[in-house]
Motif scaffolding. Structure first.
Motif, PDB file in Angstrom:
ATOM      1  N   LYS A  61      -9.048  -7.653  -5.735  1.00 40.62           N
ATOM      2  CA  LYS A  61      -7.642  -7.935  -5.833  1.00 40.62           C
ATOM      3  C   LYS A  61      -7.561  -9.493  -6.111  1.00 40.62           C
ATOM      4  CE  LYS A  61      -4.193  -4.642  -5.446  1.00 40.62           C
ATOM      5  NZ  LYS A  61      -3.963  -4.108  -6.227  1.00 40.62           N
ATOM      6  N   ILE A 106     -10.736  -2.856   3.820  1.00 40.41           N
ATOM      7  CA  ILE A 106      -9.715  -4.033   3.759  1.00 40.41           C
ATOM      8  C   ILE A 106     -10.124  -5.116   2.608  1.00 40.41           C
ATOM      9  CG2 ILE A 106      -8.118  -5.408   3.936  1.00 40.41           C
ATOM     10  CD1 ILE A 106      -8.059  -3.657   6.711  1.00 40.41           C
ATOM     11  N   ALA A 163      -8.371 -13.219   7.917  1.00 38.18           N
ATOM     12  CA  ALA A 163      -9.063 -11.748   7.762  1.00 38.18           C
ATOM     13  C   ALA A 163      -9.539 -11.078   9.086  1.00 38.18           C
ATOM     14  CB  ALA A 163      -9.919 -11.044   6.737  1.00 38.18           C
ATOM     15  N   GLU A 165      -3.996   2.138   1.935  1.00 37.16           N
ATOM     16  CA  GLU A 165      -4.913   1.180   3.418  1.00 37.16           C
ATOM     17  C   GLU A 165      -3.460   0.536   4.402  1.00 37.16           C
ATOM     18  OE1 GLU A 165      -7.059   0.411   0.755  1.00 37.16           O
ATOM     19  OE2 GLU A 165      -8.188   2.276   2.546  1.00 37.16           O
ATOM     20  N   ASP A 179      -0.046 -13.854  12.668  1.00 38.20           N
ATOM     21  CA  ASP A 179       0.489 -12.832  13.031  1.00 38.20           C
ATOM     22  C   ASP A 179       0.675 -12.632  14.543  1.00 38.20           C
ATOM     23  OD1 ASP A 179       0.195 -11.418  10.109  1.00 38.20           O
ATOM     24  OD2 ASP A 179      -1.740 -13.170  10.160  1.00 38.20           O
ATOM     25  N   PHE A 209      -1.882  -9.753  -1.962  1.00 35.55           N
ATOM     26  CA  PHE A 209      -1.489  -9.283  -3.267  1.00 35.55           C
ATOM     27  C   PHE A 209      -1.177  -7.821  -3.482  1.00 35.55           C
ATOM     28  CE2 PHE A 209      -5.858 -11.710  -2.141  1.00 35.55           C
ATOM     29  CZ  PHE A 209      -4.816 -12.557  -2.668  1.00 35.55           C
ATOM     30  N   TRP A 210      -1.005  -7.335  -3.372  1.00 31.59           N
ATOM     31  CA  TRP A 210      -0.235  -5.631  -3.457  1.00 31.59           C
ATOM     32  C   TRP A 210       0.882  -6.041  -3.941  1.00 31.59           C
ATOM     33  CZ3 TRP A 210      -2.177  -1.536  -5.342  1.00 31.59           C
ATOM     34  CH2 TRP A 210      -2.767  -0.705  -4.920  1.00 31.59           C
ATOM     35  N   GLY A 253      -3.931  -9.905  10.748  1.00 29.48           N
ATOM     36  CA  GLY A 253      -4.056 -10.407   9.273  1.00 29.48           C
ATOM     37  C   GLY A 253      -4.720 -10.198   8.487  1.00 29.48           C
ATOM     38  N   ALA A 254      -5.865  -9.125   8.675  1.00 28.30           N
ATOM     39  CA  ALA A 254      -6.371  -8.707   7.159  1.00 28.30           C
ATOM     40  C   ALA A 254      -5.411  -8.053   6.005  1.00 28.30           C
ATOM     41  CB  ALA A 254      -8.090  -7.905   6.924  1.00 28.30           C
ATOM     42  N   LEU A 255      -4.740  -7.429   7.103  1.00 25.53           N
ATOM     43  CA  LEU A 255      -3.991  -6.350   6.342  1.00 25.53           C
ATOM     44  C   LEU A 255      -2.928  -7.013   5.424  1.00 25.53           C
ATOM     45  CD1 LEU A 255      -3.501  -3.130   9.195  1.00 25.53           C
ATOM     46  CD2 LEU A 255      -4.649  -3.515   6.612  1.00 25.53           C
ATOM     47  N   MET A 256      -2.168  -8.741   5.952  1.00 27.26           N
ATOM     48  CA  MET A 256      -0.515  -8.799   5.477  1.00 27.26           C
ATOM     49  C   MET A 256      -1.693 -10.062   3.652  1.00 27.26           C
ATOM     50  SD  MET A 256       2.055  -8.275   6.562  1.00 27.26           S
ATOM     51  CE  MET A 256       2.865  -9.210   7.472  1.00 27.26           C
ATOM     52  N   LEU A 257      -3.075 -10.430   4.095  1.00 29.37           N
ATOM     53  CA  LEU A 257      -3.444 -10.941   3.333  1.00 29.37           C
ATOM     54  C   LEU A 257      -3.793  -9.559   1.594  1.00 29.37           C
ATOM     55  CD1 LEU A 257      -6.398 -13.270   4.652  1.00 29.37           C
ATOM     56  CD2 LEU A 257      -4.210 -13.793   3.331  1.00 29.37           C
ATOM     57  N   LEU A 258      -4.463  -8.657   2.506  1.00 35.15           N
ATOM     58  CA  LEU A 258      -4.488  -7.237   0.691  1.00 35.15           C
ATOM     59  C   LEU A 258      -2.894  -7.454   0.851  1.00 35.15           C
ATOM     60  CD1 LEU A 258      -5.359  -5.772  -0.260  1.00 35.15           C
ATOM     61  CD2 LEU A 258      -6.006  -4.453   1.674  1.00 35.15           C
ATOM     62  N   MET A 271      -9.823  -6.773  -1.102  1.00 31.80           N
ATOM     63  CA  MET A 271      -9.083  -7.793  -1.509  1.00 31.80           C
ATOM     64  C   MET A 271     -10.092  -8.712  -2.083  1.00 31.80           C
ATOM     65  SD  MET A 271      -8.454 -10.089   2.310  1.00 31.80           S
ATOM     66  CE  MET A 271      -8.387  -9.608   2.974  1.00 31.80           C
TER      67      MET A 271
END
Lengths: 380, 673
Positions: free
Chosen positions: B488, B481, A78, A121, B661, A91-92, A83-88, B485
């Motif tokens: 969640k 974010i 994150a 986002e 990434d 969960f989605w 990376g932060a977006l992919m982690l979040l 996170m």
């Protein structure tokens, strides 16, 4: 400290109602949530390790005869926006899969991309991102995307030749189909699922499988009656073959013991098509043992064919040259045959299409080129 | 035999000369002929206006007469031309007031408007139509004339007077064989360039299809008029010295050296006399042959003061910026580099000045070569780009170090417009076409220095922008974010959301400086600027803020809260007392501007001491040349660093690991399925 608030999708009630299979499938994602929670609680930046799906991290598996994922890991953190977006998003995505499991629904990869419009986002910027995340989830959970109720946009390619199969159709009925006699000019179209429970082989009169890159060439061979004359099973790859096409080729090879021969254009991108059929693709290296056909052989068009048959050719573009050079450092192409082919193509600076064989007339490919090449390879 | 030869020796007519030299004169094809015509008229008009102290108001109107013929009208609000001079200005080649003058002027650049008159006459047999009014006369003079190619003089075909509804000005109408096109090397481009470097002019262009473009005046001030000064001895040529001596009204050589030349000190005069073996009492008009050569050699051999730059009229940094903004504003460039105006230097006895402006980003294409706008004495150079010293100097620089792509030896690629202006009493051109500045060491060097300075500013902007983008990225992570996170993950494990402060400071790991106006509209300057410093690091930070603000603002009553420690009216430098910020703590400074409307967003430079560059966002570390007392924050920070170094290093994260990434993105171009 903000009061604990449940996210919208989690209010619908969680694991209890989830079918057991899906629960088992998604267990590793619960572990991920626990891991990230612990990191946040300790004041550490959330991160997870994933095996890298790069050409530097594929290794030949002698047991499977294909290239599989190696041991190198990368870190998704994150600390960086991506990376932060992919982690979040992970969960989605898990939320979405659970929702589908409860409603007994499935979705296409493209629908998933559009579903992410609801993810604020975290929504995907491109379909490439959503496909990559699904592959990550496959790696993480050691499952296939079908287990996550996700299916590809496109079905597999078509098959023409003397092969009789049974397919369980939409109504749950067994349907017996001969891929030469019961189909139209388009051939038999492979569904997304080509597993045994969906398709079983009944009988065949084929001696080998010819996997072909372009539709125009498939039509040419069919019109010339090549499948009947040479007892060939023609499989249209449609460019880079879909997973189901590759899986189907593997089943033909393993279960029916049919040799698989790959016939493509003569350019760097076609070499990669062959590699993904025979050796395993980098992006799906985690399931190579399931998709790749180790015994598949490359027929052409080779760089030497362009010279030997004096084929009409195009000049290699800068992108082509870049691609060929990248292949020289791709471990899958690290064989004498490929090295000399790639270097020859670079040296001559030429590429040619399959259909350039028409220079010598419409029958040349079936009467001269293919018989010559197949005899040379010991298939005929 | 000699008689036979003599019968063939005759003067070639002006018409023949013109035919043979069309290319040099700028009339070699129909579209270039149009441009040259517009250029000659516009240059004349602008020069005339400036000499008379009038802000130029120019109209250029091009209309189609027939397939191959265009009518060009150029009208100005200049002082007008008296009746008796009209035939000379328009009807004689090589007749001009500026040809011999030793100061910067546009008019030296071309052959003159009479060449256009000649071309029009030759191609369409149509006379030039001139209306001109001087303020003293009650009415305007109207004259139609041809240039007589045998005699090189005007042949009047019509004469009249006209009541003109304006106090003074000139209107010229020419009908010529020409072709109109837009794009490079078009009248449109020429006038656009002219508008950039002449922000005091208002220019209107009406194209044949009726399109009307107006470049409004961006500056109400006329450029200071270049003074005419006597020639500098180091720039003299033999023939020039010879004719100066003949024409001089000086009675003695001593007087000549003092009055007719510039830059020679009394001591220098003695030197020259001695070296040349002169007494100083010789009559200038008695010099001839060898003696002139002796004098020239003595002059060249004697060290002299550099020529005065009063004969130059540079545009100046402020007006370059204003001109660029006025004309290029619609491209919404993200950055105007502070323009560079080099101090005057000398080439071959002629003073010159190099000026550079640079614009970056916005709607400019980033995948094409930069646009190079070349100017000599405020005139756009549109041809022979490759042969020009300006282009060559730019191409030979290494642009990679400034963040632009470049193929070796070529003009760089990037979203940049680069303006280079060379002003001189005698710009050295590669040829008589006067479209390319010649490569000479002195001028090339100055161009290089000026362009480098502008490029450095661009690089600074780019690195600032990169850091700002990185900061934005981090703010997105921590504000949007990470909380989601945490929510969640907590939801899944069914636990309360943990406190994120420590994670936030670890992700950011910077002291962030954010500037914000107090007004509603962020695009408009507001009365107050709020500077917020937040310590997003996991350490206590001693911090000192330093500002560099426009001098005007300091003089007119700039103030800040908390109160500045010092405020220099000489340098516009403001210092503040030391602050200590614990992790996640912030402090806000409120700056109040006396005249916010005069403020540009990049006018305030923010510096911070106590935080190294890697941990600072939105500001720069205090540069070494500030020469203030040693900031206390630096001392404290150094002590802290020593203490930190003594402790075992905290777990180093993310440094040697592969970013998953990033690796995936890099790979994606090669593959598959």
């Amino acid at each position: 400290m903000p009061p604990k608030r449940k996210s919208p999708s989690s209010t619908k009630s969680r694991p209890e109602k989830l079918p057991d299979t899906d629960k088992r499938v998604l267990q590793p994602t619960l572990d991920l949530a626990q891991q990230i929670y612990t990191q946040l609680d300790k004041g550490d930046i959330p991160r997870m390790k994933l095996p890298l799906r790069t050409k530097q991290n594929i290794a030949f598996s002698p047991r499977d005869g294909v290239w599989r994922l190696g041991n190198q890991c990368g870190v998704r953190s994150a600390r960086k926006l991506d990376g932060a977006l992919m982690l979040l998003r992970t969960f989605w995505l898990v939320d979405f899969i659970e929702e589908m499991a409860r409603d007994n629904k499935h979705s296409t990869l493209r629908e998933l991309y559009y579903i992410s419009e609801q993810w604020e986002e975290a929504k995907f910027h491109s379909e490439n991102e959503s496909n990559l995340l699904v592959e990550d989830l496959e790696v993480m959970c050691e499952r296939m995307r079908e287990d996550f109720r996700l299916r590809p946009e496109e079905n597999g390619a078509s098959v023409i030749g003397d092969l009789t199969i049974t397919e369980i159709n939409r109504k749950g009925q067994k349907k017996k189909i001969n891929c030469r006699d019961d189909v139209g000019d388009g051939g038999y179209q492979l569904p997304a699922n080509v597993e045994k429970e969906k398709i079983s082989f009944v009988s065949h009169g084929a001696k080998f499988v010819l996997a072909i890159e372009c539709g125009g060439m498939v039509d040419r061979l069919a019109e010339n009656g090549f499948d009947e004359d040479q007892n060939a099973l023609l499989v249209h790859l449609k460019g880079q073959p879909a997973r189901s096409t590759r899986r189907f080729l593997k089943r033909l090879n393993e279960e029916l013991k049919l040799p698989v021969v790959v016939f493509t254009d003569g350019d760097p991108w076609s070499f990669r098509i062959f590699a993904s059929v025979a050796y395993g693709a980098i992006k799906t290296a985690h399931i190579s043992h399931y998709l790749a056909t180790p015994g598949a052989e490359f027929l052409g068009v080779t760089a030497s064919d362009i010279e030997n048959y004096q084929l009409p050719s195009d000049k290699l573009s800068d992108r082509d040259i870049q691609a060929l050079k990248a292949e020289l450092s791709d471990p899958r192409f690290n064989t004498e045959m490929w090295k000399s082919e790639i270097e020859l193509m670079l040296q001559n600076g030429k590429k040619a299409e399959q259909q350039s064989l028409a220079k010598y007339g419409l029958n040349y490919v079936t009467e001269k080129y293919l018989p010559e090449k197949l005899t040379e390879m010991g298939v005929l | 035999m000699a008689e036979e030869l003599a019968s063939k020796q005759k003067a070639i007519s002006i018409g023949e000369f013109f035919e043979r030299n069309r290319q040099i004169l700028g009339f070699d094809n129909p579209s270039r002929a149009l441009l040259t015509t517009v250029k000659e008229c516009v240059d004349n008009s602008a020069d005339a206006c400036e000499e008379a102290g009038i802000l130029p108001d120019l109209l250029v109107e091009i209309t189609k007469v027939s397939e191959e013929r265009l009518k060009v009208v150029v009208e100005d609000n200049g002082p007008g031309i008296v009746r008796r001079q009209l035939p000379n200005v328009f009807g004689r080649l090589l007749y001009g007031s500026r040809f011999h003058s030793n100061r910067q002027a546009r008019g030296q650049q071309g052959i003159g408007v009479s060449a256009a008159v000649l071309y029009a006459g030759l191609t369409t047999a149509t006379p030039v139509h001139i209306v001109s009014k001087v303020e003293e006369d009650p009415a305007a003079n109207v004259v139609d004339l041809f240039l007589d190619t045998q005699k090189n003089q005007a042949r009047l075909v019509k004469e009249d007077v006209l009541a003109w509804d304006r106090p003074h000005g000139t209107r010229v109408e020419l009908t010529l064989k020409a072709r109109y096109q837009r794009g490079r090397q078009s009248p449109y481009d020429y006038l656009k360039g002219t508008a950039i470097v002449n922000p005091h002019a208002r220019i209107v262009l009406v194209e044949p299809d009726g399109t009307r473009t107006t470049w409004e005046r961006a500056s109400p001030d006329l450029p200071p008029l270049a003074k005419e000064i006597p020639p500098h001895p180091h720039g003299l040529e033999l023939g020039e010295l010879d004719s100066m001596l003949r024409r001089s009204s000086s009675k003695t050589l001593l007087q000549f050296l003092t009055a007719d030349l510039s830059g020679i000190s009394r001591r220098g005069i003695q030197d020259v006399l001695q070296k040349g073996g002169f007494t100083g009492r010789e009559r200038p008009d008695g010099f001839a042959g060898e003696r002139v050569e002796q004098l020239l050699a003595a002059l060249k051999d004697t060290p002299m003061a550099t020529p005065s730059a009063e004969c130059l009229s540079p545009i100046g940094p402020m007006l370059i910026k204003r001109g660029l903004k006025n004309v290029l504003g619609t491209l919404r460039p993200e950055f105007y580099s502070p323009p560079v105006s080099r101090p005057p230097k000398v080439h071959a006895g002629c003073p010159f000045v190099v000026e550079v402006g640079l614009v970056y980003g916005g709607d400019l294409p980033s995948d094409q070569s930069i646009q190079l706008l070349r100017f000599a004495n405020r005139v756009p150079l549109l041809f022979q780009q490759g042969a020009c010293a300006i282009t060559q100097t730019v191409a030979e620089m290494d642009w990679h170090r400034y963040g632009l792509e470049q193929k070796s030896g070529a003009v760089p690629v990037g979203p940049v417009i680069l303006l280079v202006h060379v002003a001189s009493t005698k710009v050295p051109f590669t040829s008589e076409a006067k479209e390319a500045v010649a490569q000479t060491e002195d001028i090339t060097r100055e161009i290089e220095l000026a362009v480098q300075a502008a490029a450095r500013n661009m690089k600074l902007h780019l690195s600032r922008r990169t850091r700002r983008d990185q900061a934005m990225e981090k703010f997105t992570i921590i504000q949007k974010i990470l909380p989601k996170m945490a929510e969640k993950a907590s939801g899944i494990v069914d636990k309360p959301v943990p406190d994120l402060t420590r994670v936030i400071t670890r992700i950011m790991d910077v002291v962030a400086v954010e500037a914000r106006g107090s007004g509603e509209d962020p695009t408009k300057p507001s009365e107050k600027t709020l500077l917020t410093l937040t310590n997003y690091t996991s350490r206590n930070r001693p911090i000192e803020l330093f500002l560099e603000v426009p001098l005007e603002a300091v003089k007119e009553g700039f103030s800040a809260d908390p109160k500045p420690e010092t405020l220099s009216t000489e340098l516009g430098r403001v210092t503040f007392p030391l602050q200590r910020l614990s992790p996640n703590a912030k402090v806000t400074y409120t700056l109040t501007w006396p005249k916010p409307e005069k403020l540009e967003p990049d006018d305030v430079d923010v510096f911070v001491a106590g935080v190294d560059e890697a941990h600072l966002l939105g500001a720069d570390p205090l540069p070494g040349d500030w020469d203030v007392r040693l900031p206390a924050a630096l001392v404290e920070a150094a002590e802290d660093a020593q203490i930190a170094a003594a402790r075992p290093a905290a777990t180093a994260e993310g440094d040697e690991e592969v970013d998953y990434d990033a690796a995936e993105k890099k790979e994606s171009f090669v593959d598959e399925e």
